[in-house]
Write a protein that holds these residues in place. Structure first.
Motif, PDB file in Angstrom:
ATOM      1  N   MET A  15       8.667  16.226  20.727  1.00 24.87           N
ATOM      2  CA  MET A  15       7.975  15.306  21.120  1.00 24.87           C
ATOM      3  C   MET A  15       7.168  15.010  19.818  1.00 24.87           C
ATOM      4  N   PRO A  25       7.469  10.043  22.568  1.00 22.30           N
ATOM      5  CA  PRO A  25       7.709  11.656  22.515  1.00 22.30           C
ATOM      6  C   PRO A  25       8.845  12.059  23.411  1.00 22.30           C
ATOM      7  N   LYS A 362      -1.956  12.776  21.639  1.00 26.33           N
ATOM      8  CA  LYS A 362      -0.693  12.680  20.356  1.00 26.33           C
ATOM      9  C   LYS A 362      -1.495  13.329  19.358  1.00 26.33           C
ATOM     10  N   PHE A 365       0.283  16.691  18.397  1.00 24.33           N
ATOM     11  CA  PHE A 365       1.561  16.409  17.806  1.00 24.33           C
ATOM     12  C   PHE A 365       1.553  16.296  16.018  1.00 24.33           C
TER      13      PHE A 365
END
Length: 373
Positions: A15, A25, A362, A365
């Motif tokens: 992702m 992702p 996010k 990530f």
């Protein structure tokens, strides 16, 4: 055990690296599924882990952003400003990535057929290490905009990395504090636990799956803490299972847009060569350590088939990953059966529990990408 460990790593890395490719992702999860199964059949290395990788993701992202910039999908434009049609943009970027992937796979298959594997002789260790170090710098700089929650201008050409860094520094007063706090907490936890894994690797039966723990903790905190609504933290959003018709049947593959081949042919060849160089370098390293041989030409064909078939199932270009390969080898994996087990874990995630990660920030990530380099 090895397959489960690698499968757990596939989830956050897949992702996270999809964001580097400027894709949603979920496409990183798809790219961690189909190509792994193809390599299991045709590959000759017993230890490398095929899937998403930062360098290839950045190369794909440069193409998708160049051919499908936000400016091409503006709606409700007034006085030179408007909003971006994200759904239409993302759908077109997927078409670009799939076309690029299929074409790169075709190049790799053809190079394998004509016995191009001899080029591995000229890939010295300093060359590979230098390229990997440079790519790590690109990955880290590319994630700073997510860590600080700013939107720098997009630069291309020589010194673009320096220009991007300068622009990010200029935008630091606009930093979104909630996203910065989340990223710092995630980075701190990841660094501490990875150091613990390194210090006690001989005593632990398997490394602490800190990436998965951070994903679960961040998702729960965001969902029940209202971080998305109160602080406007950007999250993963819907993880569609549109490649699935039912639990017992997969949707038929879809041919890529051949009209895009002429626009991505140069990039596809570059992706094919770089992906193969990374793949064969890791394969040769593990083969030398464990006393077996890998066929350089067969590796070209195997990687090409993984990309070609994956491109038909909305995957983007893949190659082997150093971090996952090290885990696969250190936890006792001796064949590519470990890769099959890891792909099953990804499949279960897409089918059954993917929707649980919709509130995952996010920015976590970005922490994964930064630490993995």
């Amino acid at each position: 055990m090895s397959g489960c460990s690698v499968g757990i790593m596939h989830l956050p890395q897949g992702m996270a690296y999809a964001l580097l490719a400027s894709l949603r992702p979920v496409f990183g999860l798809y790219s961690s599924l189909y190509p792994v199964l193809i390599y299991f059949i045709f590959g000759t290395s017993r230890h490398i882990s095929i899937g998403t990788f930062a360098v290839i993701s950045i190369m794909v992202g440069s193409v998708t952003e160049r051919l499908a910039p936000d400016s091409n999908f503006m709606v409700n434009v007034t006085n030179g400003t408007g909003t971006v049609n994200i759904d239409e943009r993302d759908a077109y970027r997927v078409q670009i990535a799939c076309s690029l992937t299929v074409l790169a796979g075709i190049f790799q298959i053809l190079l394998g057929i004509v016995r191009f594997g001899f080029v591995v002789t000229y890939l010295s260790e300093p060359l590979v290490r230098g390229y990997t170090t440079g790519s790590a710098c690109h990955v880290c700089v590319s994630q700073l905009k997510y860590l600080f929650g700013v939107t720098p201008a997009r630069f291309t050409g020589p010194l673009s990395l320096i220009y991007t860094l300068v622009d990010i520094c200029r935008l630091l007063p606009q930093t979104k504090v909630p996203e910065l706090v989340v990223s710092l907490v995630a980075l701190t936890v990841l660094i501490v636990v990875k150091e613990i894994n390194a210090c006690y690797r001989k005593k632990l039966p398997l490394p602490i799956p800190i990436e998965l723990i951070v994903i679960i903790a961040a998702t729960i905190t965001t969902h029940f803490g209202g971080l998305r609504s109160e602080y406007n933290i950007d999250v993963v959003g819907e993880i569609p299972t549109f490649i699935i018709i039912s639990c017992s049947r997969l949707k038929p593959p879809r041919a890529p847009d051949a009209t895009l081949f002429s626009e991505v042919v140069g990039d596809a060849f570059a992706v094919a060569i770089v992906g193969y160089a990374i793949n064969i370098s890791l394969g040769k390293t593990f083969a030398l350590k464990h006393g077996y041989k890998v066929d350089s030409n067969q590796e070209l064909v195997a990687l090409g088939l993984s990309n070609t078939v994956g491109g038909f199932f909305q995957c983007y270009s893949v190659t082997s990953s150093l971090s996952r390969s090290l885990v696969q080898e250190s936890t006792g994996g001796k064949t590519q059966v470990a890769g099959v087990i890891s792909s099953v874990i990804v499949l279960v995630t897409v089918l059954k529990i993917g929707s649980l990660f919709e509130d995952l920030p996010k920015v976590t990530f970005s922490a994964f990408c930064t630490i993995s380099q």
